[in-house]
Design a protein around this motif. Structure first.
Motif: not given
Length: 156
Positions: A61-69, A102-108
């Motif tokens: 939230r402070l940085s604008g960098t997306p987070v993925m839980v 689901r996460a693997a596609t965003r992490i690659s």
């Protein structure tokens, strides 16, 4: 009762996340994605909750960098790390984590910032870093709130 308990656990985390962002600004700025270290599998918690998840969300939230839980999952049960010696911890968590499809596609191909609240021996963070790299992360950096230092620890 969940509200007051949840609030009590989060008190001050926004300030701590701000301090983490100050200390790790370069790592956060270089990251494409923030991934929190999940709680021990024996705990039943809401998505993104727990200290690491809350810290990661506040840094996002402070940085604008997306987070993925919820991107890292356990493939098998592990012991509570606090009950194990520093020597036994790496063996206990070796190969115990994987990345969700689901996460693997965003992490690659991405630079991932792994956020944790406390680093003791580094065994769990190392195992989760390996899982992220196996999922194709181009780079994994780690940002922690606190580091446990023991009298016998000569790494510092």
């Amino acid at each position: 009762m969940r509200g007051p308990v949840s609030t009590a656990r989060r008190d001050g985390l926004g300030t701590l996340a701000s301090r983490m962002l100050q200390s790790g600004r370069r790592l956060v700025d270089e990251a494409d994605l923030i991934v929190p270290v999940p709680l021990h599998c024996a705990r039943r918690v809401r998505r993104g909750s727990g200290q690491s998840g809350w810290l990661a969300q506040d840094i996002s939230r402070l940085s604008g960098t997306p987070v993925m839980v919820d991107s890292i999952k356990r493939t098998r049960r592990t012991s509570t790390q606090g009950s194990l010696s520093a020597r036994a911890r790496p063996r206990d968590v070796a190969g115990a984590f994987t990345i969700t499809r689901r996460a693997a596609t965003r992490i690659s191909g991405r630079r991932v910032l792994l956020v944790d609240d406390v680093l003791t021996t580094g065994a769990t963070v190392s195992a989760r870093t390996r899982a992220l790299k196996q999922a194709g992360a181009a780079n994994v950096d780690v940002l922690v709130l606190a580091r446990v230092v023991r009298e016998t620890d000569v790494t510092i």
